[in-house]
Design an enzyme around this catalytic site. Structure first.
Site, PDB file in Angstrom:
ATOM      1  N   ASP A   1     -29.778 -17.278 -41.158  1.00 28.82           N
ATOM      2  CA  ASP A   1     -29.745 -18.373 -40.186  1.00 28.82           C
ATOM      3  C   ASP A   1     -31.139 -18.740 -39.692  1.00 28.82           C
ATOM      4  O   ASP A   1     -31.501 -19.923 -39.650  1.00 28.82           O
ATOM      5  CB  ASP A   1     -28.868 -17.991 -38.987  1.00 28.82           C
ATOM      6  CG  ASP A   1     -27.481 -17.528 -39.411  1.00 28.82           C
ATOM      7  OD1 ASP A   1     -27.092 -17.831 -40.549  1.00 28.82           O
ATOM      8  OD2 ASP A   1     -26.811 -16.860 -38.620  1.00 28.82           O
TER       9      ASP A   1
ATOM     10  N   HIS B   1     -22.754 -13.659 -46.928  1.00 29.82           N
ATOM     11  CA  HIS B   1     -22.775 -12.194 -46.785  1.00 29.82           C
ATOM     12  C   HIS B   1     -23.630 -11.550 -47.882  1.00 29.82           C
ATOM     13  O   HIS B   1     -23.399 -10.401 -48.262  1.00 29.82           O
ATOM     14  CB  HIS B   1     -21.349 -11.609 -46.774  1.00 29.82           C
ATOM     15  CG  HIS B   1     -20.622 -11.918 -45.494  1.00 29.82           C
ATOM     16  ND1 HIS B   1     -20.770 -11.164 -44.354  1.00 29.82           N
ATOM     17  CD2 HIS B   1     -19.778 -12.941 -45.171  1.00 29.82           C
ATOM     18  CE1 HIS B   1     -20.025 -11.693 -43.380  1.00 29.82           C
ATOM     19  NE2 HIS B   1     -19.423 -12.771 -43.850  1.00 29.82           N
ATOM     20  N   THR B   2     -24.589 -12.302 -48.366  1.00 27.70           N
ATOM     21  CA  THR B   2     -25.550 -11.753 -49.335  1.00 27.70           C
ATOM     22  C   THR B   2     -26.872 -11.399 -48.652  1.00 27.70           C
ATOM     23  O   THR B   2     -27.625 -10.583 -49.164  1.00 27.70           O
ATOM     24  CB  THR B   2     -25.838 -12.778 -50.446  1.00 27.70           C
ATOM     25  OG1 THR B   2     -26.145 -14.037 -49.825  1.00 27.70           O
ATOM     26  CG2 THR B   2     -24.656 -12.956 -51.375  1.00 27.70           C
TER      27      THR B   2
ATOM     28  N   GLU C   1     -32.043 -11.447 -32.114  1.00 30.81           N
ATOM     29  CA  GLU C   1     -30.586 -11.504 -32.346  1.00 30.81           C
ATOM     30  C   GLU C   1     -30.008 -10.083 -32.522  1.00 30.81           C
ATOM     31  O   GLU C   1     -28.982  -9.743 -31.945  1.00 30.81           O
ATOM     32  CB  GLU C   1     -30.324 -12.342 -33.606  1.00 30.81           C
ATOM     33  CG  GLU C   1     -28.885 -12.461 -34.016  1.00 30.81           C
ATOM     34  CD  GLU C   1     -28.225 -13.722 -33.470  1.00 30.81           C
ATOM     35  OE1 GLU C   1     -28.899 -14.752 -33.346  1.00 30.81           O
ATOM     36  OE2 GLU C   1     -27.025 -13.655 -33.180  1.00 30.81           O
TER      37      GLU C   1
END
Ligand code: GLA
Length: 388
Positions: A180, A42-43, A168
């Protein structure tokens, strides 16, 4: 347990199925991997640091250029289903499900003015779905590199990553960051990718655990990402609110948790996770680069998990149980990976403790009446590439 050593590339099956579905041979096949993130969770959407490795598990795409103004997509995992969309109608985005990851990339290329024509695609997605191992980024990157090669597009890796992320975010509708797709495109075998998402600077950090008698065990808790879309978007928004309250463009600009003093409540917790997690990534990279025993990174992994559980509130009882059990069984560090709310955990273990750790986790899950987890050892593997 899958040791991770089995060949995960399956070009033959994708090629054969392509012939069966489309009645001709494809122009080639391409593979792109899933990932586990060693640390830096979550960075990415806070312009911070990440440190992923690519998995041997890949999405393979057999692709052929056609004269028709149509994109056709089929998948080994959806036998009998062929989705066909006219190029001119891609923007309507009215196809549901798995096909959107492929169609979204074609659409985003065309949106940016790249001359992509008719295509037939056959996908073999071998990255476990819903396991927090980036099966969707693997699919997006496999078609993104295929299209770049087939149409001879002048597109840098960074632009290609942006196109896959846009597919995405905008076509599929998941508001994720760049972790990702960057991992799937840029990782190399034997290394972890140290990426500064804010500046785009990157370095390959040798990550040879086997030489140190270590294994990186992946424990897929086999639990779905419940609520993930809404909860993920909410975390992202809270980080933006915290940055705005502190008068910075992103939380990446805060290097010290002491500077979070003006915040309180939930925003303080969320920001404290991001700021401390960025510091942990830098420390892990320093440790790996200084030729220290890789066991020394363990405490940072475990601290990352505690922060994701307590401050960022994205863990689950299954993930906590996997981490705690692995640590009790002798792991040097363990943490959940990916967005959270289900998915996988990793544990850094002595190679000869791998089976005992798996047994302990299986027993604990059975005793708690959880669905049995799937486990494998992650080998740092290559990024997206052409196969045939
Ligand atoms: C998901 C997202 C990534 C990243 C992680 C958390 O995997 O797709 O962009 O935010 O969660 O680190």
């Amino acid at each position: 347990m899958n040791t991770g050593a089995e060949p995960a590339e399956r070009p033959t099956s994708a090629l054969e199925s392509y012939r069966e579905v489309y009645g001709t041979a494809p122009d080639g096949s391409w593979a792109a991997p899933g990932r586990v993130n060693i640390i830096g969770e979550h960075t990415d959407y806070n312009n911070g640091y990440v440190l992923p490795i690519a998995l041997p598990h890949v999405a393979t795409c057999a692709v052929g250029v056609t004269d028709a103004d149509v994109v056709r997509v089929a998948s080994l995992q959806k036998p009998g289903e062929v989705v066909s969309v006219e190029l001119a109608r891609l923007a309507d985005n009215d196809v549901a499900g798995w096909a959107r990851y492929l169609l979204g990339v074609v659409h985003e290329y065309r949106q940016r003015g790249h001359p992509i024509g008719g295509l037939d695609l056959l996908l073999d997605g071998a990255v476990p779905v819903g396991a927090g191992l980036s099966s969707s980024a693997a699919i997006e990157c496999s078609i993104a590199v295929a299209a770049r090669d087939l149409f001879g597009l002048k597109v840098s890796d960074d632009d290609l990553i942006s196109i896959a992320v846009a597919a995405e975010n905008d076509y599929v509708g998941a508001p994720t960051g760049r972790l990702d797709q960057s991992a799937s495109m840029l990782c190399t075998a034997g290394c972890a990718l140290f990426l500064d998402v804010g500046t785009g600077e990157r370095a390959q950090v040798p990550f040879d655990l086997a030489a140190a008698g270590l294994a990186l065990l992946v424990i897929d808790t086999n639990t779905p990402h419940r609520l993930v879309a809404g909860e993920y978007a909410q975390r992202r928004k809270q980080c933006e609110q915290a940055a705005a309250a502190l008068g910075v463009a992103s939380l990446r600009e805060i290097a010290d948790v002491a500077a979070l003093e003006p915040l309180d409540g939930v925003l303080l917790q969320r920001a404290r996770h991001v700021v401390s997690e960025n510091a942990r990534v830098l420390e892990v990279v320093d440790l790996l680069r200084s030729d220290q025993d890789p066991r020394t990174i363990g405490p940072n992994l475990t601290a990352s998990h505690a922060s994701l559980r307590d401050d960022f509130a994205v863990s689950t009882i299954q993930l906590d149980t996997a981490v705690e059990t692995a640590l009790e069984a002798g792991a040097f560090g363990a943490r959940m990976v990916g967005g959270g709310f289900g998915g996988s955990a990793i544990a850094l273990v002595d190679t000869d403790r791998t089976h005992a750790t798996v047994d302990a986790v299986l027993r604990r899950f059975a005793a708690a009446d959880f669905i049995a987890p799937r486990t494998f050892v992650a080998i740092p593997s290559a990024g997206a590439r052409r196969l045939t």
